[in-house]
Design a protein around this motif. Structure first.
Motif, PDB file in Angstrom:
ATOM      1  N   PRO A 283       0.805  -1.230   0.000  1.00 49.15           N
ATOM      2  CA  PRO A 283       0.000   0.000   0.000  1.00 49.15           C
ATOM      3  C   PRO A 283       0.831   1.271   0.000  1.00 49.15           C
ATOM      4  N   GLN A 284       2.079   1.211   0.464  1.00 57.33           N
ATOM      5  CA  GLN A 284       2.919   2.401   0.540  1.00 57.33           C
ATOM      6  C   GLN A 284       3.647   2.679  -0.764  1.00 57.33           C
ATOM      7  N   THR A 285       4.196   1.620  -1.386  1.00 55.81           N
ATOM      8  CA  THR A 285       4.995   1.808  -2.595  1.00 55.81           C
ATOM      9  C   THR A 285       4.288   1.364  -3.868  1.00 55.81           C
ATOM     10  N   SER A 286       3.105   0.742  -3.736  1.00 54.02           N
ATOM     11  CA  SER A 286       2.355   0.183  -4.869  1.00 54.02           C
ATOM     12  C   SER A 286       3.131  -0.917  -5.590  1.00 54.02           C
ATOM     13  N   GLU A 287       4.115  -1.493  -4.902  1.00 52.73           N
ATOM     14  CA  GLU A 287       4.911  -2.572  -5.482  1.00 52.73           C
ATOM     15  C   GLU A 287       4.118  -3.868  -5.482  1.00 52.73           C
ATOM     16  N   GLU A 288       4.197  -4.585  -6.605  1.00 53.18           N
ATOM     17  CA  GLU A 288       3.543  -5.881  -6.706  1.00 53.18           C
ATOM     18  C   GLU A 288       4.385  -6.931  -5.974  1.00 53.18           C
ATOM     19  N   ILE A 289       3.795  -7.571  -4.979  1.00 54.95           N
ATOM     20  CA  ILE A 289       4.487  -8.591  -4.199  1.00 54.95           C
ATOM     21  C   ILE A 289       4.056  -9.955  -4.707  1.00 54.95           C
ATOM     22  N   PRO A 290       4.991 -10.763  -5.238  1.00 53.76           N
ATOM     23  CA  PRO A 290       4.604 -12.055  -5.815  1.00 53.76           C
ATOM     24  C   PRO A 290       4.308 -13.089  -4.740  1.00 53.76           C
ATOM     25  N   THR A 291       3.690 -14.170  -5.154  1.00 55.94           N
ATOM     26  CA  THR A 291       3.522 -15.310  -4.272  1.00 55.94           C
ATOM     27  C   THR A 291       4.897 -15.816  -3.842  1.00 55.94           C
TER      28      THR A 291
ATOM     29  N   ALA B  16      19.883 -20.541  -8.829  1.00 58.38           N
ATOM     30  CA  ALA B  16      19.303 -19.196  -8.785  1.00 58.38           C
ATOM     31  C   ALA B  16      18.250 -19.139  -7.691  1.00 58.38           C
ATOM     32  N   LEU B  17      18.232 -18.046  -6.955  1.00 61.59           N
ATOM     33  CA  LEU B  17      17.253 -17.841  -5.895  1.00 61.59           C
ATOM     34  C   LEU B  17      16.688 -16.435  -6.017  1.00 61.59           C
ATOM     35  N   ARG B  18      15.380 -16.337  -6.068  1.00 58.41           N
ATOM     36  CA  ARG B  18      14.684 -15.048  -6.081  1.00 58.41           C
ATOM     37  C   ARG B  18      14.255 -14.765  -4.652  1.00 58.41           C
ATOM     38  N   VAL B  19      14.919 -13.801  -3.984  1.00 58.55           N
ATOM     39  CA  VAL B  19      14.721 -13.612  -2.550  1.00 58.55           C
ATOM     40  C   VAL B  19      14.599 -12.130  -2.193  1.00 58.55           C
ATOM     41  N   LYS B  20      14.074 -11.902  -0.999  1.00 60.23           N
ATOM     42  CA  LYS B  20      14.084 -10.593  -0.360  1.00 60.23           C
ATOM     43  C   LYS B  20      14.503 -10.838   1.079  1.00 60.23           C
ATOM     44  N   SER B  21      15.694 -10.355   1.422  1.00 63.60           N
ATOM     45  CA  SER B  21      16.335 -10.745   2.675  1.00 63.60           C
ATOM     46  C   SER B  21      16.356  -9.605   3.687  1.00 63.60           C
ATOM     47  N   ASP B  22      16.457  -9.990   4.942  1.00 62.68           N
ATOM     48  CA  ASP B  22      16.642  -9.002   6.012  1.00 62.68           C
ATOM     49  C   ASP B  22      18.123  -8.743   6.281  1.00 62.68           C
TER      50      ASP B  22
ATOM     51  N   PHE C  55      13.898 -12.967  12.519  1.00 62.66           N
ATOM     52  CA  PHE C  55      14.474 -13.073  11.175  1.00 62.66           C
ATOM     53  C   PHE C  55      13.333 -13.266  10.188  1.00 62.66           C
ATOM     54  N   GLU C  56      13.624 -12.903   8.920  1.00 65.59           N
ATOM     55  CA  GLU C  56      12.606 -12.989   7.880  1.00 65.59           C
ATOM     56  C   GLU C  56      13.277 -13.022   6.519  1.00 65.59           C
ATOM     57  N   LEU C  57      13.040 -14.089   5.789  1.00 59.10           N
ATOM     58  CA  LEU C  57      13.580 -14.242   4.446  1.00 59.10           C
ATOM     59  C   LEU C  57      12.458 -14.702   3.526  1.00 59.10           C
ATOM     60  N   ALA C  58      12.180 -13.919   2.470  1.00 58.02           N
ATOM     61  CA  ALA C  58      11.150 -14.264   1.498  1.00 58.02           C
ATOM     62  C   ALA C  58      11.811 -14.941   0.306  1.00 58.02           C
ATOM     63  N   ILE C  59      11.252 -16.088  -0.122  1.00 63.98           N
ATOM     64  CA  ILE C  59      11.794 -16.853  -1.244  1.00 63.98           C
ATOM     65  C   ILE C  59      10.728 -16.985  -2.313  1.00 63.98           C
ATOM     66  N   GLY C  60      10.935 -16.346  -3.457  1.00 59.63           N
ATOM     67  CA  GLY C  60       9.967 -16.404  -4.544  1.00 59.63           C
ATOM     68  C   GLY C  60      10.150 -17.609  -5.433  1.00 59.63           C
TER      69      GLY C  60
ATOM     70  N   ARG D  55      12.587 -16.969 -18.184  1.00 61.68           N
ATOM     71  CA  ARG D  55      11.944 -15.936 -17.374  1.00 61.68           C
ATOM     72  C   ARG D  55      11.299 -16.586 -16.156  1.00 61.68           C
ATOM     73  N   MET D  56      11.776 -16.199 -14.977  1.00 64.07           N
ATOM     74  CA  MET D  56      11.237 -16.733 -13.729  1.00 64.07           C
ATOM     75  C   MET D  56      10.942 -15.578 -12.775  1.00 64.07           C
ATOM     76  N   ASP D  57      10.074 -14.678 -13.188  1.00 61.92           N
ATOM     77  CA  ASP D  57       9.684 -13.548 -12.350  1.00 61.92           C
ATOM     78  C   ASP D  57      10.886 -12.710 -11.933  1.00 61.92           C
ATOM     79  N   HIS D  58      11.707 -12.336 -12.897  1.00 63.25           N
ATOM     80  CA  HIS D  58      12.851 -11.497 -12.602  1.00 63.25           C
ATOM     81  C   HIS D  58      12.889 -10.344 -13.589  1.00 63.25           C
ATOM     82  N   GLU D  59      13.578  -9.296 -13.213  1.00 65.90           N
ATOM     83  CA  GLU D  59      13.745  -8.162 -14.101  1.00 65.90           C
ATOM     84  C   GLU D  59      14.830  -8.475 -15.116  1.00 65.90           C
TER      85      GLU D  59
END
Length: 261
Positions: A23-31, A82-88, A173-178, A194-198
């Motif tokens: 809601p703050q950045t309007s960024e699409e957060i994947p499953t 390859a790992l699609r992640v968002k890390s702390d 701790f919190e690690l998101a793995i797409g 293409r695996m949900d990456h830029e």
């Protein structure tokens, strides 16, 4: 899993998070899967055999069996994990277990990230990134200790992939793995497929070394290579004999001897 299996007090969960919009950045957060919890280094009472706690990890379930035996992943044709992640930003390790002789052996590599939470400032929330790790850079360990001599990973028979947190720093701790997948790269360090990456997302700091100058130098080296590399048969014809004649025959065999006939 966590140190609760030996009486510790760390807690870990693996939750499935549906797609949403920030809601703050309007960024699409994947499953994605969210590996989260709390690390505690408190030692259990009445357990003098337990000297260290403060860890948590997860891995996939075994693939099971078929009519031909146990099922494994064959990653031998690939160069990178390859790992699609968002890390702390905490000290996570990627774990790969194979069908090796020593069942407790695990191949490990540090999960290095550049866009993790707090990377640029304390208020930086972090971003999704793709991290690429070469399979040959994994190190064989046993119960967290590097084993010697090192041996190459048995890539044809991989049992499981997982991630662990063993920095022993108390707190959440919190690690998101797409996504986690095996892949090969082109010369510019871009992911094939293409695996949900830029586009052009290189993820790992190691891949930032891929520059136009190095690509030009590599192309120049390829141009200097001979167009045709002679085979062993062409280089040593007296050893292999003439094709189809069997002139390396054994005595008394006019047709020549071949172990394949």
């Amino acid at each position: 899993m966590s140190d609760q299996s030996v009486g510790g007090f760390s807690a870990a969960q693996l939750s499935q998070i549906p797609p949403s919009t920030d809601p703050q950045t309007s960024e699409e957060i994947p499953t994605h899967a969210l590996f989260h919890g709390n690390i505690s280094t408190q030692l259990p009472q009445n357990r003098p055999d337990v000297q260290r706690t403060g860890y948590a990890a997860f891995r996939n379930e075994d693939r099971g069996r078929s009519a031909f035996g146990k099922l494994f992943w064959d990653i031998d044709p690939y160069t990178y994990l390859a790992l699609r992640v968002k890390s702390d930003g905490r000290r996570y390790f990627v774990n790969i277990q194979t069908d090796s002789i020593v069942e407790t052996d695990i191949h490990q590599h540090r999960l290095y990230t550049r866009e993790h939470k707090g990377a640029t400032s304390p208020s930086d929330p972090g971003q999704w990134e793709t991290v690429l790790i070469k399979f040959h850079e994994f190190v064989r360990t046993n119960h967290g200790v590097v084993t010697e001599p090192q041996s190459e990973m048995l890539r044809q028979k991989v049992k499981s992939f997982g991630i662990g947190l063993i920095d022993r720093q108390p707190g959440p701790f919190e690690l998101a793995i797409g996504a986690i997948w095996a892949t090969n790269l082109n010369e510019r360090g871009q992911i094939d497929g293409r695996m949900d990456h830029e586009e052009g997302d290189q993820g790992s700091a190691r891949l930032s070394e891929v520059t136009e100058e190095k690509l030009a130098a590599r192309a120049e080296e390829k141009a200097k290579l001979p167009e045709h590399k002679p085979s062993l048969r062409e280089r040593f014809p007296e050893h292999f004999g003439k094709v189809g004649t069997g002139d390396r025959g054994r005595p008394g065999d006019p047709k020549g001897y071949s172990p394949f006939r």
